[in-house]
Design an enzyme around this catalytic site. Structure first.
Site, mmCIF file in Angstrom:
data_model
loop_
_atom_site.group_PDB
_atom_site.id
_atom_site.type_symbol
_atom_site.label_atom_id
_atom_site.label_comp_id
_atom_site.label_asym_id
_atom_site.label_seq_id
_atom_site.Cartn_x
_atom_site.Cartn_y
_atom_site.Cartn_z
ATOM 1 N N TYR A 75 48.950 -26.270 10.962
ATOM 2 C CA TYR A 75 49.052 -24.811 10.843
ATOM 3 C C TYR A 75 50.473 -24.347 11.180
ATOM 4 O O TYR A 75 51.108 -23.620 10.412
ATOM 5 C CB TYR A 75 48.023 -24.187 11.785
ATOM 6 C CG TYR A 75 48.025 -22.686 11.834
ATOM 7 C CD1 TYR A 75 47.451 -21.938 10.816
ATOM 8 C CD2 TYR A 75 48.582 -22.010 12.923
ATOM 9 C CE1 TYR A 75 47.437 -20.550 10.875
ATOM 10 C CE2 TYR A 75 48.561 -20.623 12.988
ATOM 11 C CZ TYR A 75 47.993 -19.894 11.968
ATOM 12 O OH TYR A 75 47.985 -18.521 12.018
ATOM 13 N N ILE B 80 46.116 -12.130 18.252
ATOM 14 C CA ILE B 80 45.626 -10.829 17.780
ATOM 15 C C ILE B 80 44.095 -10.879 17.771
ATOM 16 O O ILE B 80 43.502 -11.907 17.400
ATOM 17 C CB ILE B 80 46.161 -10.542 16.344
ATOM 18 C CG1 ILE B 80 47.708 -10.674 16.284
ATOM 19 C CG2 ILE B 80 45.712 -9.154 15.875
ATOM 20 C CD1 ILE B 80 48.497 -9.749 17.185
ATOM 21 N N LEU C 186 43.080 -19.883 -2.967
ATOM 22 C CA LEU C 186 44.483 -20.319 -2.965
ATOM 23 C C LEU C 186 44.648 -21.755 -2.472
ATOM 24 O O LEU C 186 45.778 -22.235 -2.340
ATOM 25 C CB LEU C 186 45.322 -19.344 -2.128
ATOM 26 C CG LEU C 186 45.322 -17.889 -2.629
ATOM 27 C CD1 LEU C 186 46.153 -16.999 -1.713
ATOM 28 C CD2 LEU C 186 45.826 -17.777 -4.069
#
Ligand SMILES: NC(=O)c1ccc[n+]([C@@H]2O[C@H](COP(=O)([O-])OP(=O)(O)OC[C@H]3O[C@@H](n4cnc5c(N)ncnc54)[C@H](OP(=O)(O)O)[C@@H]3O)[C@@H](O)[C@H]2O)c1
Length: 246
Positions: A157, A190, A66
């Site tokens: 980001y 996470i 992508l």
């Protein structure tokens, strides 16, 4: 709209990530068909498909880089033959860890291609078909970095994730009358492989989290399942932060 009980189909980009994998398994357990997108991690994708098959349903692997304009286009074309009810824009990249003043336009463009531009091409395309069917759910995976701006090393980001939150707003407003509900999830820290690629002082980072621990991929997958399935009837255009109190 398909009658309840018939299997629905979900496309998860970046299904080879720890979070993507848990999302795929969560939906497969409920009898969904899973389209697993991946890029470089073919072996992980093949292994995931083997796990999903155990739950029944039809599962397919779709490869696309992508960060490439041509591959985004050909990926979109490949989606033609599927009736996709739910899209999770989960593929993400950090590309490089550089202080904001050192970032090149190439660094920024590559990050935006994967995190923002690909979802901005693929989501509207699927959205139009969801709207025709009178059912659709889109869940965009942003980041806590969009909330706080991240560190001086994550400008590219954080900005790319902030932009995908803008996509949520446009599609949510357009989809509201046609039962196409669109939401953002902002994960905090996470526990995934991602943090091994860009090592930092994790204990120091964890000490900043009020709950004093990292989240798990399952914590995110559970919310994606809620927002992305028929369970969700009344939540759209929201940003849900799952970050242990941050
Ligand atoms: N982990 C965290 O603490 C955290 C926090 C906030 C937000 N998030 C977001 O949550 C999502 C999943 O993160 P994660 O930590 O589970 O995994 P991750 O290690 O960031 O995995 C990245 C995923 O994106 C895919 N990807 C990367 N570059 C790509 C490209 N050029 N073309 C297509 N796909 C590409 C990878 O596919 P291949 O491996 O097949 O190449 C992989 O499936 C990401 O959007 C991330 O930004 C994570």
């Amino acid at each position: 709209m398909k009658p309840k009980g018939l299997s629905k189909t979900i496309l998860i980009t970046g299904s080879t990530s720890d979070i993507g994998r848990k999302i795929a398994i969560r939906f497969a357990k409920e009898g969904w068909n899973i389209l697993c997108h991946y890029n470089s991690s073919r072996a992980k994708a093949v292994e995931l498909k083997k796990v999903l098959i155990k739950y029944g349903g039809k599962h397919e692997l779709l490869r696309a880089d992508l960060s490439s304009k041509n591959q985004i286009q050909s990926f979109k074309n490949k989606l033609d033959k599927f009736n996709i009810d739910v899209l999770v824009n989960n593929a993400g990249t950090y590309t490089v860890s550089k202080y904001f003043s050192e970032l090149t336009i190439e660094d920024i463009t590559k990050t935006f291609m994967v995190n923002t531009f690909a979802p901005m091409i693929i989501s509207p395309y699927l959205f139009m078909r969801m709207r025709e069917h009178g059912f659709g759910r889109i869940v965009n995976i942003s980041s806590i970095a969009a909330k706080y701006g991240g560190s001086g090393f994550s400008m590219h980001y954080g900005c790319s994730k902030r932009a995908i939150e803008g996509l949520t707003k446009t599609l949510a407003k357009e989809g509201a009358k046609s039962n196409v509900l669109v939401n953002t999830i902002r994960p905090g820290v996470i526990d995934t492989e991602f943090h091994k690629k860009f090592p930092k002082d994790m204990q120091k980072r964890i000490s900043m989290i009020p709950l004093g621990k990292m989240g798990t991929p399952e914590d995110i997958a559970e919310m994606v399942f809620y927002l992305g399935s028929e369970r969700n009837n009344f939540i759209t255009n929201e940003i849900i932060t799952i970050a242990g109190g941050e």
